[in-house]
Design a protein around this motif. Structure first.
Motif: not given
Length: 305
Positions: A201, A301, A138, A124, A305
Motif C-alpha cells: 500500500s 480498498t 483514502e 495508502r 480500510t
C-alpha cells in the motif's frame, strides 16, 4: 489520390516481391479483396459476408449482402474507415495521448516531486511524518488515471512514448478512434488496478506502461486475426516480459501484466465479434473488463480500510 485501375493488380507488387495496398502504396497488404482481388491494407478492409472487400467494390454495390447504411467503409473492428475521420488523420488520438503524456512530464519538470506525489498511484500512505493519509484507499480515485500519464525519468517517458507511437498508429487505423481510445484507457486502468491490489500500500507507481502493454497484447491479437507474421510481435512481447521480471527490480510488473491481459481480452472481443452482434460483443467485452477493474479496486480498498 491516384488509384490503381480495377483490373491492374501487378503494380501493387513492391520491389522485394511483397504486396502493397492499391490505395496506399507502400503499406504492406496480405489480404486481397474477395471481389476484385486487389491487395488491401487493414484500413481499407471492409468486412463482408465472406472475407473482406475494398472500399471501391463496396461503393459500387458489389454484393456485401447488407443495406446501403452498412456498406460504408469500415475498419476491421467496425469503426469508421476510409472516407471518414480515420482517413483524415489515422494517428490523431495517438498524437493527443502522446501530447498529454509530454505535457504532464514537462509539468513535473517545472514543479518537481510535489506534483508526482499528488498524481502517482499509491494505495495508502503518508508522504510526510505526521501528515494525513493519502492514496486510492483514502478516496483519491483519480490516482488510478493520473498515474497513467505520469513519468519522472527521461528514459521512462521516451521508452513508453516510442511504444505508443509504434503500436498506437496501426491500432488506431485498424480499430477506429473510439475503440482504440477505449482499449488504451481500460488497459491502463487494469494495470493501475492490479498494481493497487498486489503491490504494498505504501509503494508508489507511475507510467503509461500498463496501457502500452495493452496495445502490445491487442497488436498480437490483430496480427493473428489478419494472418500476419506473428514473430516480430512475439519477440517484442518476450523481450518486454524479460525486462518486466528482471532481477534488478524497480519495475511495476503488476501494471504490465494487468494492461497486457486487459488489452488482449478487449482486442479479442473487438476483432472477433460477429458482424450481426458486433456492438453487443464489443461493448460487452469492454464492460466486463471494466467491471473486473472496479471490483478489484473496491475489494482492495475494503481490505486497506
Amino acid at each position: 489520390m491516384d488509384r490503381q485501375p480495377p483490373g491492374d493488380t501487378d503494380q501493387s507488387a513492391a520491389a522485394d516481391g511483397s504486396l502493397s495496398c492499391y490505395r496506399h502504396p507502400g503499406r504492406e497488404a496480405n489480404i486481397r479483396c474477395t471481389r476484385c482481388e486487389r491487395p488491401i491494407c487493414p484500413e481499407c478492409m471492409v468486412d463482408a459476408s465472406v472475407g473482406f472487400q475494398c472500399p471501391d467494390c463496396v461503393r459500387q454495390g458489389s454484393g456485401t449482402g447488407h443495406g446501403p447504411a452498412d456498406s460504408r467503409p469500415r475498419t476491421v473492428a467496425g469503426g469508421a474507415g476510409t472516407g471518414g475521420a480515420v482517413m483524415a488523420d489515422p494517428r490523431l488520438v495517438t498524437k493527443i495521448l502522446l501530447g498529454i503524456n509530454l505535457a504532464v512530464y514537462i509539468a513535473v519538470l517545472a514543479r518537481g516531486t510535489g506534483l508526482v506525489d499528488e498524481l502517482m498511484l499509491i494505495g495508502r500512505a503518508r508522504f510526510h511524518y505526521g501528515g494525513p493519509l493519502e492514496g486510492v484507499a483514502e478516496g483519491q480515485w483519480y490516482r488510478l488515471v493520473t498515474s497513467m500519464f505520469l513519468h519522472q525519468e527521461l528514459w521512462h517517458i521516451a521508452f513508453n512514448m516510442l511504444g505508443l507511437w509504434w503500436l498506437g498508429g496501426p491500432l488506431e487505423s485498424a480499430l477506429g478512434r473510439a475503440r482504440y481510445l477505449t482499449l488504451y484507457m481500460i488497459s491502463g486502468l487494469a494495470g493501475s488496478a492490479l498494481s493497487y491490489w498486489l503491490a504494498a500500500s505504501v509503494q508508489g507507481s507511475l507510467g503509461a506502461s500498463g496501457a502500452i502493454f495493452g496495445l502490445l497484447g491487442a497488436t498480437a491479437v490483430l496480427m493473428r486475426r489478419l494472418n500476419y507474421d506473428m514473430r516480430p510481435v512475439l519477440v517484442l512481447l518476450a523481450v518486454n516480459l524479460v525486462i518486466t521480471f528482471n532481477p534488478w527490480g524497480g519495475i511495476a510488473w503488476q501494471a504490465h501484466v494487468g494492461g497486457l491481459v486487459a488489452g488482449t481480452l478487449i482486442a479479442i472481443g473487438m476483432v472477433h465479434a460477429p458482424r450481426e452482434r458486433r456492438a453487443l460483443v464489443q461493448y460487452g467485452t469492454c464492460a466486463l473488463v471494466l467491471v473486473a477493474v472496479i471490483l478489484v479496486v473496491v475489494l482492495r480498498t475494503a481490505a486497506l480500510t
